[in-house]
Design a protein around this motif. Sequence first.
Motif, PDB file in Angstrom:
ATOM      1  N   ILE A  34       0.919  -1.147   0.000  1.00 21.69           N
ATOM      2  CA  ILE A  34       0.000   0.000   0.000  1.00 21.69           C
ATOM      3  C   ILE A  34       0.952   1.188   0.000  1.00 21.69           C
ATOM      4  O   ILE A  34       1.572   1.515   1.011  1.00 21.69           O
ATOM      5  CB  ILE A  34      -0.888   0.014   1.263  1.00 21.69           C
ATOM      6  CG1 ILE A  34      -1.732  -1.263   1.345  1.00 21.69           C
ATOM      7  CG2 ILE A  34      -1.785   1.267   1.268  1.00 21.69           C
ATOM      8  CD1 ILE A  34      -2.485  -1.435   2.672  1.00 21.69           C
ATOM      9  N   PHE A  35       1.140   1.781  -1.171  1.00 19.36           N
ATOM     10  CA  PHE A  35       2.206   2.773  -1.345  1.00 19.36           C
ATOM     11  C   PHE A  35       1.641   4.180  -1.169  1.00 19.36           C
ATOM     12  O   PHE A  35       0.719   4.589  -1.882  1.00 19.36           O
ATOM     13  CB  PHE A  35       2.861   2.622  -2.721  1.00 19.36           C
ATOM     14  CG  PHE A  35       4.116   3.410  -2.817  1.00 19.36           C
ATOM     15  CD1 PHE A  35       5.330   2.844  -2.450  1.00 19.36           C
ATOM     16  CD2 PHE A  35       4.090   4.733  -3.230  1.00 19.36           C
ATOM     17  CE1 PHE A  35       6.498   3.592  -2.492  1.00 19.36           C
ATOM     18  CE2 PHE A  35       5.254   5.486  -3.277  1.00 19.36           C
ATOM     19  CZ  PHE A  35       6.467   4.911  -2.906  1.00 19.36           C
ATOM     20  N   CYS A  36       2.207   4.926  -0.210  1.00 17.53           N
ATOM     21  CA  CYS A  36       1.657   6.250   0.136  1.00 17.53           C
ATOM     22  C   CYS A  36       2.396   7.390  -0.568  1.00 17.53           C
ATOM     23  O   CYS A  36       3.630   7.389  -0.642  1.00 17.53           O
ATOM     24  CB  CYS A  36       1.771   6.498   1.642  1.00 17.53           C
ATOM     25  SG  CYS A  36       1.011   5.223   2.645  1.00 17.53           S
ATOM     26  N   VAL A  37       1.614   8.347  -1.038  1.00 13.14           N
ATOM     27  CA  VAL A  37       2.167   9.597  -1.559  1.00 13.14           C
ATOM     28  C   VAL A  37       1.360  10.744  -0.946  1.00 13.14           C
ATOM     29  O   VAL A  37       0.216  10.539  -0.527  1.00 13.14           O
ATOM     30  CB  VAL A  37       2.084   9.684  -3.104  1.00 13.14           C
ATOM     31  CG1 VAL A  37       2.973   8.651  -3.765  1.00 13.14           C
ATOM     32  CG2 VAL A  37       0.634   9.525  -3.603  1.00 13.14           C
ATOM     33  N   GLY A  38       1.955  11.906  -0.900  1.00 12.86           N
ATOM     34  CA  GLY A  38       1.199  13.043  -0.354  1.00 12.86           C
ATOM     35  C   GLY A  38       2.068  14.281  -0.250  1.00 12.86           C
ATOM     36  O   GLY A  38       3.282  14.184  -0.065  1.00 12.86           O
ATOM     37  N   ILE A  70      -2.458   2.277  -4.159  1.00 12.58           N
ATOM     38  CA  ILE A  70      -1.864   3.587  -3.866  1.00 12.58           C
ATOM     39  C   ILE A  70      -2.721   4.292  -2.815  1.00 12.58           C
ATOM     40  O   ILE A  70      -3.961   4.240  -2.874  1.00 12.58           O
ATOM     41  CB  ILE A  70      -1.780   4.443  -5.150  1.00 12.58           C
ATOM     42  CG1 ILE A  70      -0.798   3.780  -6.125  1.00 12.58           C
ATOM     43  CG2 ILE A  70      -1.330   5.874  -4.834  1.00 12.58           C
ATOM     44  CD1 ILE A  70      -0.673   4.474  -7.455  1.00 12.58           C
ATOM     45  N   ALA A  71      -2.056   4.908  -1.844  1.00 14.03           N
ATOM     46  CA  ALA A  71      -2.779   5.720  -0.863  1.00 14.03           C
ATOM     47  C   ALA A  71      -2.351   7.173  -1.046  1.00 14.03           C
ATOM     48  O   ALA A  71      -1.164   7.492  -0.905  1.00 14.03           O
ATOM     49  CB  ALA A  71      -2.478   5.251   0.549  1.00 14.03           C
ATOM     50  N   TYR A  72      -3.319   8.026  -1.393  1.00 16.42           N
ATOM     51  CA  TYR A  72      -3.038   9.470  -1.443  1.00 16.42           C
ATOM     52  C   TYR A  72      -3.324  10.032  -0.054  1.00 16.42           C
ATOM     53  O   TYR A  72      -4.470  10.014   0.409  1.00 16.42           O
ATOM     54  CB  TYR A  72      -3.898  10.168  -2.493  1.00 16.42           C
ATOM     55  CG  TYR A  72      -3.837  11.680  -2.341  1.00 16.42           C
ATOM     56  CD1 TYR A  72      -2.608  12.352  -2.386  1.00 16.42           C
ATOM     57  CD2 TYR A  72      -4.985  12.432  -2.124  1.00 16.42           C
ATOM     58  CE1 TYR A  72      -2.531  13.730  -2.209  1.00 16.42           C
ATOM     59  CE2 TYR A  72      -4.918  13.815  -1.950  1.00 16.42           C
ATOM     60  CZ  TYR A  72      -3.685  14.449  -1.995  1.00 16.42           C
ATOM     61  OH  TYR A  72      -3.600  15.811  -1.797  1.00 16.42           O
ATOM     62  N   GLU A  73      -2.264  10.483   0.605  1.00 16.37           N
ATOM     63  CA  GLU A  73      -2.404  10.997   1.962  1.00 16.37           C
ATOM     64  C   GLU A  73      -1.743  12.368   2.074  1.00 16.37           C
ATOM     65  O   GLU A  73      -0.528  12.463   2.332  1.00 16.37           O
ATOM     66  CB  GLU A  73      -1.721  10.052   2.953  1.00 16.37           C
ATOM     67  CG  GLU A  73      -2.340   8.682   3.032  1.00 16.37           C
ATOM     68  CD  GLU A  73      -2.168   8.100   4.423  1.00 16.37           C
ATOM     69  OE1 GLU A  73      -3.182   7.778   5.049  1.00 16.37           O
ATOM     70  OE2 GLU A  73      -1.032   8.002   4.904  1.00 16.37           O
ATOM     71  N   PRO A  74      -2.518  13.443   1.880  1.00 17.98           N
ATOM     72  CA  PRO A  74      -1.916  14.768   2.051  1.00 17.98           C
ATOM     73  C   PRO A  74      -1.414  14.907   3.488  1.00 17.98           C
ATOM     74  O   PRO A  74      -2.159  14.627   4.436  1.00 17.98           O
ATOM     75  CB  PRO A  74      -3.078  15.725   1.762  1.00 17.98           C
ATOM     76  CG  PRO A  74      -4.331  14.909   1.757  1.00 17.98           C
ATOM     77  CD  PRO A  74      -3.951  13.487   1.550  1.00 17.98           C
ATOM     78  N   TYR A 112      -7.842   7.086  -0.190  1.00 19.70           N
ATOM     79  CA  TYR A 112      -7.532   8.384   0.410  1.00 19.70           C
ATOM     80  C   TYR A 112      -7.267   8.224   1.904  1.00 19.70           C
ATOM     81  O   TYR A 112      -7.969   7.480   2.594  1.00 19.70           O
ATOM     82  CB  TYR A 112      -8.706   9.365   0.210  1.00 19.70           C
ATOM     83  CG  TYR A 112      -8.537  10.585   1.091  1.00 19.70           C
ATOM     84  CD1 TYR A 112      -7.689  11.628   0.700  1.00 19.70           C
ATOM     85  CD2 TYR A 112      -9.147  10.659   2.351  1.00 19.70           C
ATOM     86  CE1 TYR A 112      -7.468  12.709   1.543  1.00 19.70           C
ATOM     87  CE2 TYR A 112      -8.938  11.740   3.192  1.00 19.70           C
ATOM     88  CZ  TYR A 112      -8.089  12.754   2.782  1.00 19.70           C
ATOM     89  OH  TYR A 112      -7.859  13.822   3.626  1.00 19.70           O
ATOM     90  N   GLY A 113      -6.277   8.944   2.414  1.00 16.54           N
ATOM     91  CA  GLY A 113      -6.020   8.950   3.855  1.00 16.54           C
ATOM     92  C   GLY A 113      -5.784  10.356   4.353  1.00 16.54           C
ATOM     93  O   GLY A 113      -5.121  11.170   3.690  1.00 16.54           O
ATOM     94  N   GLY A 141     -10.301   4.064   1.848  1.00 19.21           N
ATOM     95  CA  GLY A 141      -9.500   4.931   2.710  1.00 19.21           C
ATOM     96  C   GLY A 141      -8.450   4.202   3.521  1.00 19.21           C
ATOM     97  O   GLY A 141      -8.569   3.008   3.812  1.00 19.21           O
ATOM     98  N   LEU A 142      -7.407   4.957   3.836  1.00 19.75           N
ATOM     99  CA  LEU A 142      -6.415   4.507   4.821  1.00 19.75           C
ATOM    100  C   LEU A 142      -6.707   5.332   6.071  1.00 19.75           C
ATOM    101  O   LEU A 142      -6.606   6.564   6.052  1.00 19.75           O
ATOM    102  CB  LEU A 142      -4.992   4.744   4.295  1.00 19.75           C
ATOM    103  CG  LEU A 142      -3.826   4.323   5.208  1.00 19.75           C
ATOM    104  CD1 LEU A 142      -3.945   2.872   5.647  1.00 19.75           C
ATOM    105  CD2 LEU A 142      -2.484   4.506   4.478  1.00 19.75           C
ATOM    106  N   ILE A 143      -7.073   4.635   7.124  1.00 18.41           N
ATOM    107  CA  ILE A 143      -7.629   5.301   8.294  1.00 18.41           C
ATOM    108  C   ILE A 143      -6.662   5.189   9.467  1.00 18.41           C
ATOM    109  O   ILE A 143      -6.231   4.082   9.814  1.00 18.41           O
ATOM    110  CB  ILE A 143      -8.976   4.633   8.709  1.00 18.41           C
ATOM    111  CG1 ILE A 143      -9.828   4.240   7.489  1.00 18.41           C
ATOM    112  CG2 ILE A 143      -9.734   5.513   9.697  1.00 18.41           C
ATOM    113  CD1 ILE A 143     -10.290   5.375   6.620  1.00 18.41           C
TER     114      ILE A 143
END
Length: 258
Positions: free
Chosen positions: A127-131, A167-171, A213-214, A234-236
């Motif tokens: 689960i690859f995070c970007v933000g 993919i997890a978009y986490e601002p 989304y996270g 979501g990634l919570i």
Amino acid sequence: MRLKVVAGNWKMNKTYGEALMLATEVAYDASKVHHQRLLTILAPPFPFLSAVSRSIEGTEGMAVAAQNCHQEEAGAFTGEVSVPMIISAGARFVIIGHSERRMIFNESNELLLQKTKSAINHGLKPIFCVGETKAQRDSGKHFETIKEQLDETIFHLNEFSFLEIIIAYEPVWAIGTGVNASAAQAQEMHAFIRQTISGKFNQKLGDSVSIIYGGSVSPKNAKEIFSCKDVDGGLIGGAALNTEDFSNIRKAMISCLE
Ligand code: PEP
């Protein structure tokens, strides 16, 4: 049709007994309220991976993730945890590139790519995070930032490896702050990520990758965010530590599928 995912990142919270209780409660809830397109993932701390994996065993639509991994298979790396260890503890996923790993532990894009390759080579799904940070968004550099993070990491993978990724978009400004991205901001960035993947690889791949989304997702805002066309769940963080909140977030996702 894309897989929908609600994943709970427990971070460095819970003791053994508390972790088991939470996992058991979530598994019970998931056995009562489920949808065939929804995957519920629990990401407990390393010491509880095995016990949490056992406690969700047999519950359809549930899986366990590690919160991090080391890039090497084995060796003299005191205190580290490898991908084969994680798999042997029963996990099927691993979170890579969470902003806390990037910022507090100085994990570079180069290192994150190595970790991602190690995970995929062994059959563990990242689960690859970007933000982007608040400063990057405020200066209008959010798209550029995300593109750069993708270019320097998972865009080095081949198409077959890329298929393994969520993919997890986490601002960064939304994580743990109580200030979530608006549904419009989330949709805009998810669509951008999908288009960028389509441009880099092909549209089929862009259309098939799950992008979650996270950032301060709660039972109150989950439905609005999850109903966006390009948001696949979501990634919570905080809300995953409470069974009722997590259950209501799962229900919000399911209601978008009905
Ligand atoms: C996270 O840590 O990935 C996260 C999204 O946290 P929170 O939901 O608490 O903002």
